[in-house]
Design a protein around this motif. Structure first.
Motif, mmCIF file in Angstrom:
data_model
loop_
_atom_site.group_PDB
_atom_site.id
_atom_site.type_symbol
_atom_site.label_atom_id
_atom_site.label_comp_id
_atom_site.label_asym_id
_atom_site.label_seq_id
_atom_site.Cartn_x
_atom_site.Cartn_y
_atom_site.Cartn_z
ATOM 1 N N GLU A 97 -1.099 -11.008 -17.194
ATOM 2 C CA GLU A 97 -0.300 -11.733 -18.181
ATOM 3 C C GLU A 97 -0.347 -11.044 -19.545
ATOM 4 N N ASN A 98 -1.496 -10.479 -19.887
ATOM 5 C CA ASN A 98 -1.662 -9.835 -21.198
ATOM 6 C C ASN A 98 -1.230 -8.375 -21.210
ATOM 7 N N ASN A 99 -0.879 -7.843 -20.053
ATOM 8 C CA ASN A 99 -0.512 -6.413 -19.977
ATOM 9 C C ASN A 99 0.771 -6.230 -19.162
ATOM 10 N N LYS A 100 1.784 -7.012 -19.491
ATOM 11 C CA LYS A 100 3.027 -7.027 -18.722
ATOM 12 C C LYS A 100 3.760 -5.685 -18.720
ATOM 13 N N PHE A 101 3.497 -4.855 -19.716
ATOM 14 C CA PHE A 101 4.235 -3.604 -19.830
ATOM 15 C C PHE A 101 3.398 -2.382 -19.427
ATOM 16 N N MET A 102 2.240 -2.638 -18.837
ATOM 17 C CA MET A 102 1.431 -1.517 -18.337
ATOM 18 C C MET A 102 2.137 -0.870 -17.149
ATOM 19 N N PRO A 103 2.049 0.458 -16.982
ATOM 20 C CA PRO A 103 2.705 1.129 -15.854
ATOM 21 C C PRO A 103 2.216 0.604 -14.512
ATOM 22 N N GLY A 104 3.138 0.259 -13.633
ATOM 23 C CA GLY A 104 2.796 -0.160 -12.280
ATOM 24 C C GLY A 104 2.241 -1.571 -12.170
ATOM 25 N N ILE A 105 2.308 -2.360 -13.243
ATOM 26 C CA ILE A 105 1.689 -3.693 -13.226
ATOM 27 C C ILE A 105 2.360 -4.620 -12.205
ATOM 28 N N ASP A 106 3.690 -4.507 -12.069
ATOM 29 C CA ASP A 106 4.398 -5.366 -11.110
ATOM 30 C C ASP A 106 4.017 -5.014 -9.675
ATOM 31 N N THR A 107 3.899 -3.717 -9.403
ATOM 32 C CA THR A 107 3.474 -3.273 -8.070
ATOM 33 C C THR A 107 2.058 -3.744 -7.783
ATOM 34 N N LEU A 108 1.193 -3.642 -8.766
ATOM 35 C CA LEU A 108 -0.187 -4.089 -8.613
ATOM 36 C C LEU A 108 -0.248 -5.574 -8.284
ATOM 37 N N LYS A 109 0.512 -6.376 -9.000
ATOM 38 C CA LYS A 109 0.539 -7.825 -8.755
ATOM 39 C C LYS A 109 1.071 -8.113 -7.358
ATOM 40 N N ALA A 110 2.103 -7.368 -6.933
ATOM 41 C CA ALA A 110 2.682 -7.576 -5.598
ATOM 42 C C ALA A 110 1.677 -7.247 -4.503
ATOM 43 N N ILE A 111 0.861 -6.222 -4.720
ATOM 44 C CA ILE A 111 -0.159 -5.832 -3.739
ATOM 45 C C ILE A 111 -1.186 -6.950 -3.585
ATOM 46 N N ILE A 112 -1.647 -7.471 -4.702
ATOM 47 C CA ILE A 112 -2.642 -8.545 -4.664
ATOM 48 C C ILE A 112 -2.047 -9.805 -4.028
ATOM 49 N N ASP A 113 -0.810 -10.120 -4.391
ATOM 50 C CA ASP A 113 -0.137 -11.293 -3.820
ATOM 51 C C ASP A 113 0.016 -11.156 -2.307
ATOM 52 N N TYR A 114 0.298 -9.947 -1.846
ATOM 53 C CA TYR A 114 0.461 -9.720 -0.400
ATOM 54 C C TYR A 114 -0.822 -10.076 0.341
ATOM 55 N N GLY A 115 -1.945 -9.596 -0.164
ATOM 56 C CA GLY A 115 -3.217 -9.862 0.502
ATOM 57 C C GLY A 115 -3.552 -11.343 0.530
ATOM 58 N N ILE A 116 -3.261 -12.029 -0.558
ATOM 59 C CA ILE A 116 -3.618 -13.443 -0.667
ATOM 60 C C ILE A 116 -2.626 -14.336 0.080
ATOM 61 N N GLU A 117 -1.319 -14.073 -0.113
ATOM 62 C CA GLU A 117 -0.294 -14.959 0.453
ATOM 63 C C GLU A 117 0.045 -14.641 1.902
ATOM 64 N N GLU A 118 0.062 -13.348 2.248
ATOM 65 C CA GLU A 118 0.461 -12.964 3.606
ATOM 66 C C GLU A 118 -0.733 -12.880 4.562
ATOM 67 N N LEU A 119 -1.874 -12.416 4.067
ATOM 68 C CA LEU A 119 -3.040 -12.224 4.942
ATOM 69 C C LEU A 119 -4.132 -13.260 4.703
ATOM 70 N N ASN A 120 -3.863 -14.183 3.804
ATOM 71 C CA ASN A 120 -4.783 -15.304 3.557
ATOM 72 C C ASN A 120 -6.179 -14.861 3.121
ATOM 73 N N PHE A 121 -6.256 -13.820 2.314
ATOM 74 C CA PHE A 121 -7.536 -13.361 1.803
ATOM 75 C C PHE A 121 -8.075 -14.357 0.767
ATOM 76 N N ASP A 122 -9.383 -14.498 0.731
ATOM 77 C CA ASP A 122 -10.018 -15.231 -0.351
ATOM 78 C C ASP A 122 -9.785 -14.452 -1.645
ATOM 79 N N LYS A 123 -9.299 -15.132 -2.673
ATOM 80 C CA LYS A 123 -8.879 -14.449 -3.905
ATOM 81 C C LYS A 123 -9.997 -13.640 -4.546
ATOM 82 N N ASP A 124 -11.135 -14.261 -4.753
ATOM 83 C CA ASP A 124 -12.231 -13.565 -5.426
ATOM 84 C C ASP A 124 -12.846 -12.478 -4.545
#
Length: 226
Positions: A97-124
């Motif tokens: 949220e604090n680094n919305k304009f960092m390079p690759g931030i959207d891709t990074l968020k999508a990667i984390i979301d994939y693991g949590i939402e698609e593969l049901n990983f524990d977030k922490d």
């Protein structure tokens, strides 16, 4: 060219090494490229002449998050602590949220979301594994591959290779330095367990990356290849 038989082609090119053949193809492609406005993308090398920049941007941006996590644990200038697991996903969301304009931030968020939402990983658990890995402050465990990373790679392999777990069964992924290393490890393991002996006959499916054809002929194997 249409009148040349396959046997004639094999007689011509069978006399040169796979490396020489590969280099000749690249030479021809490069020559053609000089006459074109297009850029030659050479994926036939061990390292291509192009870079997938977006995942690398995400990687380095995530590395910055990992450093902030180490400082969150303990900060003494050049010395910082090891990332903590508790609450790390929430801190990651704040970082995004604090680094919305960092390079690759959207891709990074999508990667984390994939693991949590698609593969049901524990977030922490997921975030801590990645953070600890990119910091490099521990030997990887288990040795073959990190737990969450292995699950992601398995899903990728199932999709790309059209693998059916119900008919083929589950499998483990063992990460090594590269495909050449994998072949050497397989051959060494088979020899160490007396399933293959030096000089045995083996079959190799082709076409395959040309350097692999040279490995069975190494002095430590001297396999007869068909």
């Amino acid at each position: 060219m249409k009148n040349i038989s396959r046997l004639e082609i094999e007689n011509i090119y069978g006399k040169i090494s796979p490396f020489e053949f590969k280099n000749k193809l690249i030479e021809l492609a490069t020559l053609s490229n000089r006459k074109s406005t297009r850029t030659l993308l050479d994926a036939g090398r061990g390292n291509p002449n192009w870079i997938a920049s977006t995942p690398r941007e995400a990687f380095f941006t995530f590395g910055q998050f990992a450093i902030t996590e180490s400082r969150y644990t303990w900060d003494d200038g050049d010395l910082t602590g090891m990332p903590k697991k508790t609450g790390i996903y929430k801190r990651f969301c704040t970082y995004v949220e604090n680094n919305k304009f960092m390079p690759g931030i959207d891709t990074l968020k999508a990667i984390i979301d994939y693991g949590i939402e698609e593969l049901n990983f524990d977030k922490d658990e997921f975030l801590h594994e990645l953070t600890d890995a990119i910091i490099g402050d521990n030997y990887p465990f288990p040795d073959r591959m990190l737990i969450h990373i292995e699950k992601i790679v398995k899903e990728y392999l199932k999709r790309e290779m059209k693998y059916d777990v119900e008919t083929g069964g589950e499998f483990n992924v063992f990460a090594v330095e590269g495909a050449t290393a994998a072949m050497c490890y397989i051959f060494d393991s088979l020899i160490a367990n007396n399933l293959l002996l030096k000089g045995d006959k083996i079959a190799i499916m082709t076409p395959v990356f040309t350097p692999y054809l040279e490995i069975p002929h190494l002095p430590r194997y001297e396999f007869e290849v068909v």
